[in-house]
Each structure stands twice: as C-alpha cells, then as structure tokens.
Scaffold this active site. Structure first.
Site, mmCIF file in Angstrom:
data_model
loop_
_atom_site.group_PDB
_atom_site.id
_atom_site.type_symbol
_atom_site.label_atom_id
_atom_site.label_comp_id
_atom_site.label_asym_id
_atom_site.label_seq_id
_atom_site.Cartn_x
_atom_site.Cartn_y
_atom_site.Cartn_z
ATOM 1 N N CYS A 266 94.313 121.057 78.435
ATOM 2 C CA CYS A 266 93.796 120.553 79.705
ATOM 3 C C CYS A 266 93.365 119.089 79.637
ATOM 4 O O CYS A 266 94.186 118.185 79.662
ATOM 5 C CB CYS A 266 92.668 121.439 80.196
ATOM 6 N N GLU B 252 94.321 128.117 79.874
ATOM 7 C CA GLU B 252 93.116 127.896 79.081
ATOM 8 C C GLU B 252 92.157 129.075 79.278
ATOM 9 O O GLU B 252 91.898 129.504 80.397
ATOM 10 C CB GLU B 252 92.490 126.589 79.576
ATOM 11 N N SER C 61 92.795 123.613 85.563
ATOM 12 C CA SER C 61 92.572 122.421 86.374
ATOM 13 C C SER C 61 92.380 122.843 87.820
ATOM 14 O O SER C 61 93.275 123.437 88.420
ATOM 15 C CB SER C 61 93.772 121.480 86.242
ATOM 16 N N LYS D 10 139.481 97.708 71.184
ATOM 17 C CA LYS D 10 139.416 96.980 72.455
ATOM 18 C C LYS D 10 137.968 96.710 72.876
ATOM 19 O O LYS D 10 137.694 95.727 73.550
ATOM 20 C CB LYS D 10 140.143 97.762 73.553
ATOM 21 N N LYS E 27 90.325 122.506 71.525
ATOM 22 C CA LYS E 27 90.357 121.389 72.472
ATOM 23 C C LYS E 27 89.633 120.202 71.869
ATOM 24 O O LYS E 27 88.562 120.346 71.262
ATOM 25 C CB LYS E 27 89.704 121.826 73.779
#
Length: 636
Positions: free
Chosen positions: A170, A46, A197, A595, A115
């Site tokens: 973020c 970011e 972060s 089967k 964002k």
C-alpha cells in the site's frame, strides 16, 4: 505458464471484520478459483485475513492468534494448488507488531514481507499499532516453522527465472522512494501490492497514474489488490480497486466489485527489455532470494494481441500519433536542410505510398524552414513499369502540395545503359529492375546538385528490415525521412493527411494512392495494370511488421512470435501462411543487413529503428541458424 507468460490474478474477497475463520474460507475459495483459471500468482489485499479496518483490535492476542490459525488453513489448502498466494495479516515479532504480506505456496509460507512505510495521517493511524519492517531479512518462527522475514525478500521461480516476485504494501508505493525500485533493480520483474486504499473523489485516477508510472519506470508487471466490501465504512469507503499493469500498459481492472481479475504478464519480455537499458545494470542492494517451483503449462492467452502493433487502435490516439510523427519528420528534414544550406528538397515521386509521404513531409519542412516557392522539387521518372494511374497521381500530388514538378523519362537512358553492359532489355531479371532504380537515383542526385538541393529518401522501415531496396539505388539519399516508419503505419499517415486535406485534387490523389497496390513498378504493366505487386513477392507487410515488432523490438523468439501471430491474425491467415512469411522475414532480415549498415541519416520517430549508428548494430555476415531452429522447434 509458457513462453515467458505468467497468468496473474488480483482478488478482493468479502471481508468479515475480525472473523479470521470466515476470511480464511473466502480466501481459500479465491485461491481455488485462481488455480482453476491456471493463474500462478494471486495477490490479495492488505490484512485481508483480519480486515484492514479492525482498529485497536489488532493489538489483541485473540485476533493475532486467529490470524495465524487462518494462515495455517491457507497453507493446508495451498498444498493441492499450483498458485503462489500473497495475503496480508498482522504479525507479532517479539515486542513489535508488523503489517505483513505472507507468500504462500505448496503448504508453506515462503516468506513474510513487512510494510516499510507506515502512514500516520487522516484516517490512517498505522504507527499507533505497527512498526516499520526491518530492511534486512532475518528468520522468524511462524506456526512452528522458520520463515524468512524482511522487506528485502524476492521470490524467484526456478522453472522460469524471469518470473521474480517482489512485494511492497500500500503506502510503500506512494512514497518518494518506493521499495519496489530496489526490488526491480535486484531482479524482481513482478511487483505485488496488497493494499487497503480508501476511495475518495479523484483518487482512482491518481492510483492508475501511479501504477502506470511505476510499472513503466521499473519495466515490470505490477499487481495491485485493494480492500473492498466488508471493511468498515465508519470513516472511509473501500472500493476494491484491483489493477494489473505491464510496463505502463493496463491489462486488467476492477472497481466496486469483490472478485478476481486476471492478466497474462510477459515476464520474458520484461527481462529482455531491461537488458537493453543501462538503468538496470546498476549495482543493486543485495536481496535474499527464495526459490519456488511451478508447473509449466501452455496457456490460451487471455490478453489481446494487436495485429498492427505500430498502429494505435484508438482513433483519437492514432490521429495524435500521426501528427506527432509528421512533426518529427518535418522538423528533422528542416534542420538538415538548414545545416546543409540546401535551397530545395528533391524527391522522386512515383505515385506510391512512400514517396507520397516523403513529399508531404517535404512540403511541411519547407514551410517550417520558411523556404519560398520552388523549395520542393517533385521529380517523376516514368519508365518500363510506370502505369497511367501512378503517373497521374504523381502529377496531382505535386500540384496539390505546391511542389515544382520535373518529369524525366528514363526509358531511353536505361536502355542505353543496358546496351552498354550487354544486357538484353527482354531479360526482365534483377539487373533489368535495378538498372532503372539506380538510374532514378542518379537523376535525383544530379538535379539536387544543379539546384543546390538535398535528395530526400523515401524508403521505409519495413523495406529496410526486408532489404527490399536496390543497393545504391532507392537505398541511397541525403536524408531518409521514412527510415523508421513501418509500411502499416505509413498508410495511416497518408490517410490522416487525406482526411484533413481541403484541396479536393490532393484528397482525391491521396485516396487513390492508398488504393493502389504497393509496387516498385520495374516490370512492364499488363493491360495497363501494375504487374509487379510487392506483397506477392515478399509477403504481406502486416505480417512482416508484426515480426519486426515482436522479434526485433521486443526480443521475442521466433516460435513465440509465431504463436502470437496465430492469435493476432486468426481467421485472416492460416498457420502455414504465417509460418512461410515468418521464415522469409528471418531469411531476408539476416541476409540484407549489409544494406542497413550504410544507411543515410533519418529521424527516429518511434521505438524501432534500424539505424547502424544508434539503434541496430549487427554484422552483415551473421547467421540465422539459431532463429531458424527455434522456429522449427516451435512447429515440432
């Protein structure tokens, strides 16, 4: 980029706060390094063009112009590269300022994603500077070019449509309804998260948990690029915690280091997995898709390919998985016995792997159901192919697990039957073999009737996939406890019980069962030794289980499964051997569906089951031509 795989990189460059020229140079170096490793997507942190922690400097025209100039440098550098780059920067649009991720490819900005959710607590004061991004895309002018701008942009590769990129930034991930959810529903198979972060005690674990959960819920690849060295340490420290996940599995991670991590994300598998799920059939919010093209090229995959995909590689996880499976099996059998008012479980015990596991499960189920002595009946039925070794193990297992033992020698009744139908006992063909298997099933069913019991089936998932069962013989039971457990996993279940066994007789028998070749024991032994080895006839179960997982469970093409098998079994099987047995798997899987169309009930324990009622619905007369051709083309 080949076979649905896309190499993806997450990077944390050295940041020089407010020095956009130096930041651009550092990012361009990373772009070139990612391209050299043939990555097709590079995600950077970011606001990496300015630094995230520039504070009020972000409001100044000088910094904003510097960021635009740096973005233009990145575009010029990208002309010679074949990598899509996601880089963060602040963008002024009209009277508002946005925290954005620019998507760059081949000399231009494909789009700018703002964002959506802005934090405004503790050390994050983004609402002081930025406005939340608009939900619907519009076009803005960026460095003289019209560029799509909005939170609802998706970027789809026209060469590989399964690779579709969505972006959240973020804090967008940390909110109750992240934008990535809408992106995934609209078709994004890869979510990029440019982030800044800060590092706190316990936050890295929470971040991993968040990404693991998000990538699993959205069945997507998730790329998280975090800010690191160079960000201001005035009030926070940034660790550069970069992560790449695929459908809940962590593929790559780096922390406390600036640099690049890489992973090969299987976009084709993600798209296939979503088609199986009702959740992704919901109507999605319309998104604006922006196309781009990448060069298609084969990759030497950087990801590990497990040769035993059904078996956890970690020992502690494997033990936990074994215990869970045994509880599911025993719980299912106990419930069925209670509903049927069955007084006992009747099991044909041969001294082989499958019947051993079924006997173990029956003993557990009897305890779970509170049934008394004699509630587990082990029936051994020696005939033409039975060896002393397997017969002795059957006796030891019954004693060690506290089962009531019944021995019925079926040789004479089988010979009578062969005479009745005019078949020579010297002709050891399929009729000779199946006559024994059906005689054993008849004995079990009749003993169950005598005692008010329920016949427990022993056949496993691998045998069902190959059709390696006698129709209306060992194919049939009243409840098949092993029906969704592959042969490679059964070995570990028996080993788990052996390791925990306190009874030395039981432990000795279990270990010898594990050491005994897999065989139906329907042909006479040679010098007292098993003459009929299943894997010599149908092929190695580890190869068949690999194909079962990749072709049936993951929906991969035969040629892709072949490619992965060559990686997984390198040094163990040569290419021709793998190809030969994959052809056998495909042929038998299609031919033997009849089967599976009439299987007895049995508990599902994992993600793969061939039950015709809930998991695998396929016509018994389907053709394998397309799969065969794909495999042949993969060899061309």
């Amino acid at each position: 980029m080949h076979d649905g795989f896309v190499r993806i990189a997450a990077g944390t460059p050295q940041v020089f706060l407010a020095d956009t020229q130096k930041n651009a140079r550092a990012i361009i170096e990373m772009m070139r390094a990612a391209d050299a490793r043939r990555a097709k997507l590079l995600v950077l942190p970011e606001m990496c063009l300015t630094g995230y922690s520039v504070g009020d400097l972000v409001l100044k025209d000088t910094l904003l112009r510097g960021a635009l100039n740096a973005l233009e440098e990145l575009c010029r550098a990208s002309e010679a590269l074949d990598v899509v780059t996601v880089a963060g920067l602040p963008l002024a649009v009209g009277n508002r300022l946005f925290n954005c991720a620019a998507v760059i490819h081949k000399g231009r900005v494909l789009g700018a994603v703002p964002k959506t959710h802005l934090p405004n607590y503790a050390e994050y004061y983004e609402l002081r500077h930025f406005a939340p991004g608009p939900a619907q895309a519009e076009n803005i002018v960026l460095n003289g070019e019209s560029v799509p701008f909005g939170a609802d942009l998706l970027f789809r590769c026209i060469n590989m449509p399964e690779f579709c990129l969505g972006i959240e930034i973020c804090e967008d991930l940390w909110v109750p309804n992240p934008p990535g959810v809408a992106h995934a529903l609209a078709g994004a198979t890869v979510i990029a998260n440019p982030s800044a972060s800060n590092e706190l005690v316990g936050k890295a674990d929470y971040r991993r948990l968040l990404l693991e959960s998000q990538s699993a819920r959205l069945v997507c690849g998730y790329v998280y690029a975090d800010a690191g060295q160079g960000e201001s340490s005035m009030d926070s420290v940034f660790a550069g915690h970069d992560l790449i996940y695929e459908n809940g599995e962590r593929l790559a991670e780096s922390r406390w280091e600036n640099g690049l991590i890489f992973a090969d994300v299987d976009a084709a598998y993600l798209a296939s997995e979503r088609r199986r799920m009702n959740a992704f059939r919901e109507a999605a919010q319309p998104h604006r898709e922006i196309p781009f093209a990448l060069h298609m090229e084969a990759l030497d995959l950087s990801r590990a390919v497990a040769p035993l995909p059904f078996v956890p590689q970690n020992a502690a996880e494997r033990e936990q998985r074994c215990e869970q499976i045994l509880r599911i099996q025993a719980g299912g059998l106990a419930r069925r016995m209670a509903h049927a008012h069955a007084k006992c479980a009747v099991i044909g015990v041969s001294g082989g792997l499958d019947s051993t596991l079924a006997l173990i499960v029956a003993a557990r189920a009897a305890r779970l159901a509170g049934l008394g002595e004699g509630s587990v009946v082990a029936v051994t039925m020696p005939c033409f192919g039975t060896t002393e070794r397997t017969h002795a193990n059957a006796l030891k297992l019954a004693e060690g697990l506290g089962a009531q033992l019944i021995e019925v020698n079926i040789a004479e009744s089988t010979l009578t039957h062969l005479r009745d139908i005019g078949h020579s006992p010297d002709d050891h063909d399929v009729t000779y073999e199946n006559a024994q298997a059906r005689e054993r099933t008849q004995v079990l069913m009749d003993i169950a009737n005598q005692r008010g019991g329920l016949v427990v089936g022993t056949g496993d998932l691998s045998e069902l996939a190959l059709g390696w069962a006698t129709y209306n013989g060992d194919h049939m039971s009243m409840y098949g406890v092993n029906a969704s457990i592959p042969k490679t996993l059964i070995r570990h279940l028996v080993r788990y019980v052996a390791d925990a066994a306190e009874n030395p007789l039981l432990r000795e028998a279990l270990l010898d069962v594990l050491d005994t070749p897999v065989s139906p024991e329907l042909l006479p032994p040679v010098d007292g030794v098993i003459a009929q080895r299943t894997e010599d006839i149908v092929g190695p179960y580890e190869l068949h289980d690999f194909m079962l997982y990749h072709i049936v469970r993951r929906g991969e093409s035969p040629k892709k499964a072949l490619r992965l098998a060559k990686i997984a079994f390198a040094g163990q099987y040569d290419d021709e051997t793998i190809l030969r047995w994959e052809k056998t798997f495909l042929r038998r899987f299609f031919q033997q569906q009849f089967k599976r169309s009439c299987l007895p009930d049995g508990p599902k324990v994992g993600s793969v089951s061939l039950s015709p009622r809930a998991d695998w619905r396929m016509p018994s007369d389907a053709f394998s031509a397309l799969w065969d051709a794909d495999l042949e083309n993969g060899q061309a």
